[in-house]
Design an enzyme around this catalytic site. Sequence first.
Site, PDB file in Angstrom:
ATOM      1  CD  GLU A 180      46.778  47.430  39.848  1.00 17.16           C
ATOM      2  OE1 GLU A 180      47.505  48.029  40.658  1.00 17.16           O
ATOM      3  OE2 GLU A 180      45.838  47.987  39.254  1.00 17.16           O
ATOM      4  CD  GLU A 360      41.740  47.394  40.904  1.00 18.17           C
ATOM      5  OE1 GLU A 360      42.229  48.547  40.901  1.00 18.17           O
ATOM      6  OE2 GLU A 360      42.226  46.458  41.543  1.00 18.17           O
TER       7      GLU A 360
HETATM    8  C1  BGC Z   1      44.817  48.858  42.957  1.00 15.19           C
HETATM    9  C2  BGC Z   1      43.875  49.292  44.051  1.00 15.19           C
HETATM   10  C3  BGC Z   1      43.900  50.793  44.185  1.00 15.19           C
HETATM   11  C4  BGC Z   1      43.435  51.396  42.894  1.00 15.19           C
HETATM   12  C5  BGC Z   1      43.392  52.916  42.886  1.00 15.19           C
HETATM   13  C6  BGC Z   1      44.840  49.753  41.770  1.00 15.19           C
HETATM   14  O1  BGC Z   1      46.160  50.023  41.429  1.00 15.19           O
HETATM   15  O2  BGC Z   1      44.620  47.522  42.621  1.00 15.19           O
HETATM   16  O3  BGC Z   1      44.247  48.637  45.212  1.00 15.19           O
HETATM   17  O4  BGC Z   1      43.140  51.256  45.250  1.00 15.19           O
HETATM   18  O5  BGC Z   1      44.292  51.004  41.860  1.00 15.19           O
HETATM   19  O6  BGC Z   1      44.658  53.463  43.003  1.00 15.19           O
END
Ligand code: BGC
Length: 450
Positions: A180, A360
């Site tokens: 990110e 993610e």
């Molecule tokens: C990040 C994580 C974070 C997740 C939830 C992402 O922006 O890569 O490190 O915990 O979102 O906020």
Amino acid sequence: MHEGLEGKGAREERRNAMGGDVWRVFPEGFLWGAATSSHQVEGNNVNNDWWDWEQLPGKVAHGDKSGDACDQYNRYRQDFEMARDLGHNAHRLSLEWSRIEPEEGRFDQGAIEHYRDVLGTLKSLGIATMVTLHHFTNPRWLAAKGGWLRPEVVGLFERYSRHVAVELGDLVDLWVTINEPMVYATQSFLFGVWPPEKKSVVLAFRVAKNLAKAHGRAYHAIHELLEARGMRPLVGIAKNMMVFDPKRPESRWDRAVASKIDRIFNKSFLDALTTGVMAFPLVRRETDPKLAGTQDFIGVNYYSRTLVGFNIRKPQTLFIDMAVKEDVEKNNLGWEIYPKGIYRILMSVKEYGLPVYITENGIATTDDKQRERFLVSHLREVASAIADGVDVRGYFHWSLVDNFEWKEGFTPRFGLVEVDYKTQARIVRPSARLYSEIIRTGSLPQEHLQ
Ligand code: BGC
């Protein structure tokens, strides 16, 4: 190369074989897993900038400090066996630069041995590895010399990446150089809510440029070093993609800023890695032909949607106001739950013509039924995007276990598995079992689709 990296043709055939019922069926060889990052789960990363920042009063919610976190530095075998038992065939984690290079130019062999064991454990359990090199934290020595604001960081990141490629390359299936980049650049250098708390558009985009250059150098270094050893590494980034819709859809100005911010936040970094042209607001445009084509796949981190409006009184944020839609379902952090967004984002990255991994996607909630609905509704949209031609090859849920959620501390619960931080006990949530069932069948259960 493991079976998850199968060709497009095979999936195409499979979709056809399934007749019209494509939207709930995932291709054979799809990578299914969860994601974590070193600082959020390992515990005792005492040598990085976040550790120092957490010790200052008022920085992290409830005065939380990462401390032992989930103690995964010691408990990785148990956690990975749990992931294997849940049917995961892939896992995303990050390496902690401050452990590998605790002082500038001094690489720690103990840390390398540790990560060889971590990655070797995953491989021995039949779990493919996706390894992130930078996930928000920086070694203390790097932060002290100006971190990502300084041009030297590019060469320093390349040297670290080279070291990792040589020492661990045989155990890595997929590489994510930077997690990110735009989130890191804006949280830390524009909004100033993360270390080093700078508040400047110019600095934020200077950092974005350094991140792009560092990625490019690492991309070539990893390819060069591993190809010389007969390997074919796959390297990309994990890009946070947010849906931006106009606050007042009837307003031409709001529509204009929504599309502008979409281009800047979602696309400018991916564009730089595609064309070599680093065109970020308020900083000198630069072209590096060697940066062009430095992604073998696109990693998508998707969570939510934001509404944007034009505000003449906000030059410091490029005249943009952001808000969360009212009267919609939200997670415990107040983010809108917007499953359609993952479909829209996936369709929007089709223009790059690259394989895609969802690196993610997850929800902070203490209501596990809500997590189940989140999981199914988002995967349904992923399946629709696959059916509509997006080459999605894997899904990594955020996260395997509850963990240290940066400035929000330990309160948000993102895990498929609950962590009791007092005892470090792991308690598998029903949503983890549901995910397991989806993985086993490669399809979404009918009763949950209602
Ligand atoms: C990040 C994580 C974070 C997740 C939830 C992402 O922006 O890569 O490190 O915990 O979102 O906020």
